[in-house]
Motif scaffolding. Structure first.
Motif, PDB file in Angstrom:
ATOM      1  N   CYS A 182       0.821  -1.218   0.000  1.00  0.00           N
ATOM      2  CA  CYS A 182       0.000   0.000   0.000  1.00  0.00           C
ATOM      3  C   CYS A 182       0.856   1.271   0.000  1.00  0.00           C
ATOM      4  CB  CYS A 182      -0.923   0.025   1.216  1.00  0.00           C
ATOM      5  SG  CYS A 182      -2.398  -1.010   1.044  1.00  0.00           S
ATOM      6  N   THR A 183       2.088   1.186   0.474  1.00  0.00           N
ATOM      7  CA  THR A 183       2.941   2.377   0.507  1.00  0.00           C
ATOM      8  C   THR A 183       3.536   2.702  -0.855  1.00  0.00           C
ATOM      9  OG1 THR A 183       4.967   1.150   1.080  1.00  0.00           O
ATOM     10  CG2 THR A 183       3.554   1.877   2.910  1.00  0.00           C
ATOM     11  N   VAL A 184       3.570   1.723  -1.768  1.00  0.00           N
ATOM     12  CA  VAL A 184       4.159   1.930  -3.103  1.00  0.00           C
ATOM     13  C   VAL A 184       3.245   1.304  -4.161  1.00  0.00           C
ATOM     14  CG1 VAL A 184       6.567   2.168  -2.370  1.00  0.00           C
ATOM     15  CG2 VAL A 184       5.615  -0.120  -2.709  1.00  0.00           C
ATOM     16  N   PHE A 185       1.962   1.562  -4.050  1.00  0.00           N
ATOM     17  CA  PHE A 185       0.948   0.914  -4.887  1.00  0.00           C
ATOM     18  C   PHE A 185       0.830   1.681  -6.208  1.00  0.00           C
ATOM     19  CE2 PHE A 185      -3.479  -1.217  -4.351  1.00  0.00           C
ATOM     20  CZ  PHE A 185      -3.017  -2.332  -5.024  1.00  0.00           C
ATOM     21  N   THR A 186       1.348   1.110  -7.301  1.00  0.00           N
ATOM     22  CA  THR A 186       1.320   1.799  -8.597  1.00  0.00           C
ATOM     23  C   THR A 186       0.601   0.949  -9.647  1.00  0.00           C
ATOM     24  OG1 THR A 186       3.464   0.891  -9.267  1.00  0.00           O
ATOM     25  CG2 THR A 186       3.466   3.028  -8.130  1.00  0.00           C
ATOM     26  N   PHE A 187       0.069   1.650 -10.674  1.00  0.00           N
ATOM     27  CA  PHE A 187      -0.632   0.998 -11.780  1.00  0.00           C
ATOM     28  C   PHE A 187      -0.236   1.658 -13.095  1.00  0.00           C
ATOM     29  CE2 PHE A 187      -3.377   0.518  -8.114  1.00  0.00           C
ATOM     30  CZ  PHE A 187      -3.801  -0.807  -8.184  1.00  0.00           C
ATOM     31  N   GLU A 188      -0.162   0.838 -14.137  1.00  0.00           N
ATOM     32  CA  GLU A 188      -0.071   1.375 -15.492  1.00  0.00           C
ATOM     33  C   GLU A 188      -1.498   1.636 -15.982  1.00  0.00           C
ATOM     34  OE1 GLU A 188       2.789   2.123 -17.166  1.00  0.00           O
ATOM     35  OE2 GLU A 188       3.751   1.616 -15.247  1.00  0.00           O
ATOM     36  N   VAL A 189      -1.767   2.828 -16.483  1.00  0.00           N
ATOM     37  CA  VAL A 189      -3.129   3.205 -16.889  1.00  0.00           C
ATOM     38  C   VAL A 189      -3.138   3.745 -18.311  1.00  0.00           C
ATOM     39  CG1 VAL A 189      -3.801   3.741 -14.509  1.00  0.00           C
ATOM     40  CG2 VAL A 189      -2.882   5.555 -15.972  1.00  0.00           C
ATOM     41  N   GLU A 190      -4.324   3.781 -18.879  1.00  0.00           N
ATOM     42  CA  GLU A 190      -4.511   4.394 -20.191  1.00  0.00           C
ATOM     43  C   GLU A 190      -4.465   5.918 -20.025  1.00  0.00           C
ATOM     44  OE1 GLU A 190      -4.643   4.263 -24.155  1.00  0.00           O
ATOM     45  OE2 GLU A 190      -4.711   2.445 -22.911  1.00  0.00           O
ATOM     46  N   GLU A 191      -3.690   6.541 -20.853  1.00  0.00           N
ATOM     47  CA  GLU A 191      -3.468   7.984 -20.722  1.00  0.00           C
ATOM     48  C   GLU A 191      -4.760   8.773 -20.960  1.00  0.00           C
ATOM     49  OE1 GLU A 191      -0.477  11.387 -22.650  1.00  0.00           O
ATOM     50  OE2 GLU A 191      -0.341   9.280 -23.247  1.00  0.00           O
ATOM     51  N   GLY A 192      -4.964   9.836 -20.138  1.00  0.00           N
ATOM     52  CA  GLY A 192      -6.041  10.789 -20.359  1.00  0.00           C
ATOM     53  C   GLY A 192      -7.397  10.392 -19.831  1.00  0.00           C
ATOM     54  N   ILE A 193      -7.496   9.310 -19.032  1.00  0.00           N
ATOM     55  CA  ILE A 193      -8.811   8.884 -18.504  1.00  0.00           C
ATOM     56  C   ILE A 193      -8.928   9.171 -17.013  1.00  0.00           C
ATOM     57  CG2 ILE A 193     -10.334   6.906 -18.069  1.00  0.00           C
ATOM     58  CD1 ILE A 193      -9.251   5.626 -20.595  1.00  0.00           C
ATOM     59  N   TYR A 194      -7.919   8.751 -16.247  1.00  0.00           N
ATOM     60  CA  TYR A 194      -8.082   8.754 -14.800  1.00  0.00           C
ATOM     61  C   TYR A 194      -7.707  10.076 -14.129  1.00  0.00           C
ATOM     62  CZ  TYR A 194      -9.019   3.898 -15.577  1.00  0.00           C
ATOM     63  OH  TYR A 194      -9.580   2.733 -16.030  1.00  0.00           O
ATOM     64  N   ASN A 195      -7.510  11.096 -14.953  1.00  0.00           N
ATOM     65  CA  ASN A 195      -7.497  12.451 -14.402  1.00  0.00           C
ATOM     66  C   ASN A 195      -8.876  13.085 -14.528  1.00  0.00           C
ATOM     67  OD1 ASN A 195      -7.453  12.649 -17.145  1.00  0.00           O
ATOM     68  ND2 ASN A 195      -5.842  14.201 -17.264  1.00  0.00           N
ATOM     69  N   LYS A 196      -9.834  12.312 -15.054  1.00  0.00           N
ATOM     70  CA  LYS A 196     -11.216  12.774 -15.202  1.00  0.00           C
ATOM     71  C   LYS A 196     -12.187  11.880 -14.412  1.00  0.00           C
ATOM     72  CE  LYS A 196     -10.330  16.004 -18.310  1.00  0.00           C
ATOM     73  NZ  LYS A 196      -8.865  15.849 -18.344  1.00  0.00           N
ATOM     74  N   LEU A 197     -11.887  10.571 -14.361  1.00  0.00           N
ATOM     75  CA  LEU A 197     -12.725   9.623 -13.624  1.00  0.00           C
ATOM     76  C   LEU A 197     -11.892   8.941 -12.545  1.00  0.00           C
ATOM     77  CD1 LEU A 197     -14.655   7.831 -16.545  1.00  0.00           C
ATOM     78  CD2 LEU A 197     -15.470   9.714 -15.114  1.00  0.00           C
ATOM     79  N   CYS A 198     -12.515   8.733 -11.378  1.00  0.00           N
ATOM     80  CA  CYS A 198     -11.802   8.084 -10.267  1.00  0.00           C
ATOM     81  C   CYS A 198     -11.438   6.659 -10.641  1.00  0.00           C
ATOM     82  CB  CYS A 198     -12.665   8.093  -9.010  1.00  0.00           C
ATOM     83  SG  CYS A 198     -11.947   7.178  -7.624  1.00  0.00           S
ATOM     84  N   MET A 199     -10.179   6.277 -10.441  1.00  0.00           N
ATOM     85  CA  MET A 199      -9.735   4.938 -10.796  1.00  0.00           C
ATOM     86  C   MET A 199     -10.227   3.879  -9.805  1.00  0.00           C
ATOM     87  SD  MET A 199      -5.694   4.959  -9.753  1.00  0.00           S
ATOM     88  CE  MET A 199      -5.499   3.344 -10.469  1.00  0.00           C
ATOM     89  N   VAL A 200     -10.760   4.312  -8.663  1.00  0.00           N
ATOM     90  CA  VAL A 200     -11.253   3.355  -7.665  1.00  0.00           C
ATOM     91  C   VAL A 200     -12.741   3.083  -7.844  1.00  0.00           C
ATOM     92  CG1 VAL A 200     -11.587   2.925  -5.190  1.00  0.00           C
ATOM     93  CG2 VAL A 200      -9.463   3.958  -6.005  1.00  0.00           C
ATOM     94  N   CYS A 201     -13.552   4.140  -7.922  1.00  0.00           N
ATOM     95  CA  CYS A 201     -15.003   3.932  -7.979  1.00  0.00           C
ATOM     96  C   CYS A 201     -15.619   4.387  -9.296  1.00  0.00           C
ATOM     97  CB  CYS A 201     -15.686   4.648  -6.817  1.00  0.00           C
ATOM     98  SG  CYS A 201     -15.680   6.452  -6.941  1.00  0.00           S
ATOM     99  N   GLY A 202     -14.835   5.035 -10.170  1.00  0.00           N
ATOM    100  CA  GLY A 202     -15.348   5.467 -11.464  1.00  0.00           C
ATOM    101  C   GLY A 202     -16.139   6.760 -11.425  1.00  0.00           C
ATOM    102  N   SER A 203     -16.150   7.455 -10.294  1.00  0.00           N
ATOM    103  CA  SER A 203     -16.924   8.690 -10.167  1.00  0.00           C
ATOM    104  C   SER A 203     -16.266   9.834 -10.956  1.00  0.00           C
ATOM    105  CB  SER A 203     -17.042   9.085  -8.694  1.00  0.00           C
ATOM    106  OG  SER A 203     -17.596  10.376  -8.547  1.00  0.00           O
ATOM    107  N   PRO A 204     -17.074  10.719 -11.557  1.00  0.00           N
ATOM    108  CA  PRO A 204     -16.507  11.894 -12.218  1.00  0.00           C
ATOM    109  C   PRO A 204     -16.204  13.032 -11.242  1.00  0.00           C
ATOM    110  CG  PRO A 204     -18.877  11.855 -12.537  1.00  0.00           C
ATOM    111  CD  PRO A 204     -18.534  10.596 -11.789  1.00  0.00           C
ATOM    112  N   LEU A 205     -16.558  12.839  -9.955  1.00  0.00           N
ATOM    113  CA  LEU A 205     -16.322  13.891  -8.954  1.00  0.00           C
ATOM    114  C   LEU A 205     -14.880  13.838  -8.484  1.00  0.00           C
ATOM    115  CD1 LEU A 205     -19.618  13.574  -6.881  1.00  0.00           C
ATOM    116  CD2 LEU A 205     -19.091  15.191  -8.720  1.00  0.00           C
ATOM    117  N   LEU A 206     -13.970  14.090  -9.407  1.00  0.00           N
ATOM    118  CA  LEU A 206     -12.534  14.004  -9.150  1.00  0.00           C
ATOM    119  C   LEU A 206     -11.953  15.411  -9.161  1.00  0.00           C
ATOM    120  CD1 LEU A 206     -10.426  11.709  -8.728  1.00  0.00           C
ATOM    121  CD2 LEU A 206      -9.861  11.945 -11.146  1.00  0.00           C
ATOM    122  N   GLU A 207     -11.294  15.774  -8.057  1.00  0.00           N
ATOM    123  CA  GLU A 207     -10.765  17.130  -7.939  1.00  0.00           C
ATOM    124  C   GLU A 207      -9.240  17.115  -8.039  1.00  0.00           C
ATOM    125  OE1 GLU A 207     -10.905  20.956  -4.875  1.00  0.00           O
ATOM    126  OE2 GLU A 207     -12.056  19.140  -4.442  1.00  0.00           O
TER     127      GLU A 207
END
Length: 446
Positions: A383-408
């Motif tokens: 949990c202290t070094v928990f990293t993921f490879e992600v698709e660019e340009g998605i998870y700065n708009k949608l939460c990667m945990v719950c999928g919510s768009p309420l991402l600040e």
């Protein structure tokens, strides 16, 4: 099981030979040091049981008819209520002018000194016998711990199984688990359980309750005349000496030593997990004995992405994780719980305990005697070094945990206003997940 396995972990440092953390982990790879230490068959339980059991009739007889002394005192009582006066009582009455009153022209004592007698239980030998009962009850805990470890059950093998549903438990279960139970361990456990129940009866006796009113005995008993010549008291004295000799071979840890050894066990096991994840040690530390104030200061490890700095002492381990690429940092505090009478520490992200814990995101029981519990520690480390490879340009708009768009966008990290997750971008395609809760926990809060 927990304290017994911790004691076994401590014995690996008995020679107090200075070794670096790197050297200890190298020994672990060669099989000369271990973080998994089953403890089922290393105690001469039979000798212990026989010795304690043979003394039960004598302890019971002392409790039934303890040696007491007759305590005499002279107290003032009204003259008409006094019985026969002793010569000493008469002398004391004559000498005390305050007791004498003039009545009908004659001087008579209104009160006299009369001797009263009562049984006195508070003798040196009785205090020792009461302390012996307490000593045996405490002493039986470790052998029972050893014996219980040889008897397999679901709750011991999977600490959280009591709150898992059937489907989850079936996924986890090892079908060979119950074949590992030891018949001798079960036989030992039955005998020890009987003995502890017998001493629980002794603690309910009138003798024990009376002696509990007096100061407790501490130290090593001396061979008084009563201990030497009375058969029942002599058996108690010999049992005390036997327990001291038996205990010297076990080197049972005190509460403060348990705290220190547990801090060492969790710290070194966590470092070993980081090393297995590809981290290398940069600033090493020298370890000697671990039962006297173990501590780590600024112990540093690195991989290409992170620097991990570990500080550990007493009841707390602090892990400071620095992201080398993104110049970000977070601190994880792990509270260590070794005293079952205390509550969990409130100001920490995780609690790691020597004893069974609640089932939630924050707590885990991790002990040397349970290999599965080390997986829980590994999850905390990850949990202290928990990293993921992600698709660019998605998870700065949608939460990667719950999928919510309420991402600040908080600047250095993104925070989900819906589920509370927090994560940072190391680069455009790599995310460092800093904080999240399981969905069920989030729903409970709502």
């Amino acid at each position: 099981m927990s304290v017994a396995s911790l004691e076994k972990f401590n014995k690996q440092f008995e020679n107090n030979e200075p070794r670096t953390v790197s050297e200890i982990l190298a020994l672990e790879k060669k099989g000369e040091f271990s973080f998994y230490l089953p403890v089922a068959d290393k105690l001469d339980t039979e000798t212990l049981v026989d010795k304690v059991e043979s003394c039960l009739p004598q302890i019971a007889e002392v409790i039934r008819a303890p040696h007491i002394i007759l305590k005499s005192e002279y107290n003032q009582v009204r003259t008409e209520l006094a019985g026969n006066l002793s010569p000493q009582g008469i002398r004391m009455t004559v000498k005390d002018p305050k007791l004498w009153k003039k009545k009908n022209g004659r001087l008579r004592p209104e009160y006299v000194y009369a001797r009263t007698s009562e049984d006195e239980y508070n003798t040196y030998e009785n205090r020792v016998v009461k302390a012996l009962i307490d000593k045996v009850v405490r002493f039986l805990n470790l052998p029972m711990d050893y014996a219980k470890d040889g008897i397999k059950n679901m709750y011991e093998a999977y600490f959280q199984s009591s709150v898992l549903n059937k489907l989850d438990l079936v996924k986890l279960m090892d079908k060979e688990l119950f074949k590992g139970s030891d018949k001798k361990a079960y036989a030992d456990y039955k005998k020890l359980f009987y003995l502890r129940a017998k001493f629980a009866q002794f603690k309910s006796s009138a003798f024990y309750k009376i002696m509990s009113q007096y100061p407790s005995f501490s130290g090593t008993p001396e061979a008084t005349n009563l201990f030497s010549h009375n058969r029942d008291y002599n058996a108690c004295f010999i049992l005390w000496r036997f327990l001291d000799e038996f205990n010297a071979g076990l080197s049972v840890l005190s509460l403060s030593e348990q705290e220190s050894v547990y801090c060492a066990f969790i710290s070194l096991a966590a470092i070993d997990i980081y090393k297995n994840m590809g981290f290398s040690i940069k600033d090493d530390s020298v370890i000697t004995g671990v039962d006297k104030g173990f501590a780590l200061k600024n112990f540093t490890m690195e991989n290409p992405t992170f620097k991990v700095i570990i500080n550990a002492s007493g009841k707390k381990i602090e892990i400071r994780t620095q992201c080398l690429k993104a110049k970000l940092q977070q601190t994880t505090v792990i509270a260590l719980h070794t005293d079952i009478s205390e509550e969990y520490a409130p100001d920490s992200q995780f609690v790691v305990s020597l004893y069974k814990t609640d089932y939630n995101d924050r707590t885990a029981c991790v002990v040397p005697g349970n290999k599965g519990s080390l997986k829980d520690l590994e999850s905390i480390v990850r949990c202290t070094v928990f990293t993921f490879e992600v698709e660019e340009g998605i998870y700065n708009k949608l939460c990667m945990v719950c999928g919510s768009p309420l991402l600040e966008d908080k600047g250095y990290f993104f925070k989900c206003e819906d589920c509370g997750a927090a994560y940072s971008f190391i680069d455009d395609k790599t995310v460092w997940l800093n904080q999240f809760n399981v969905l069920s926990e989030h729903n409970k809060d709502e």
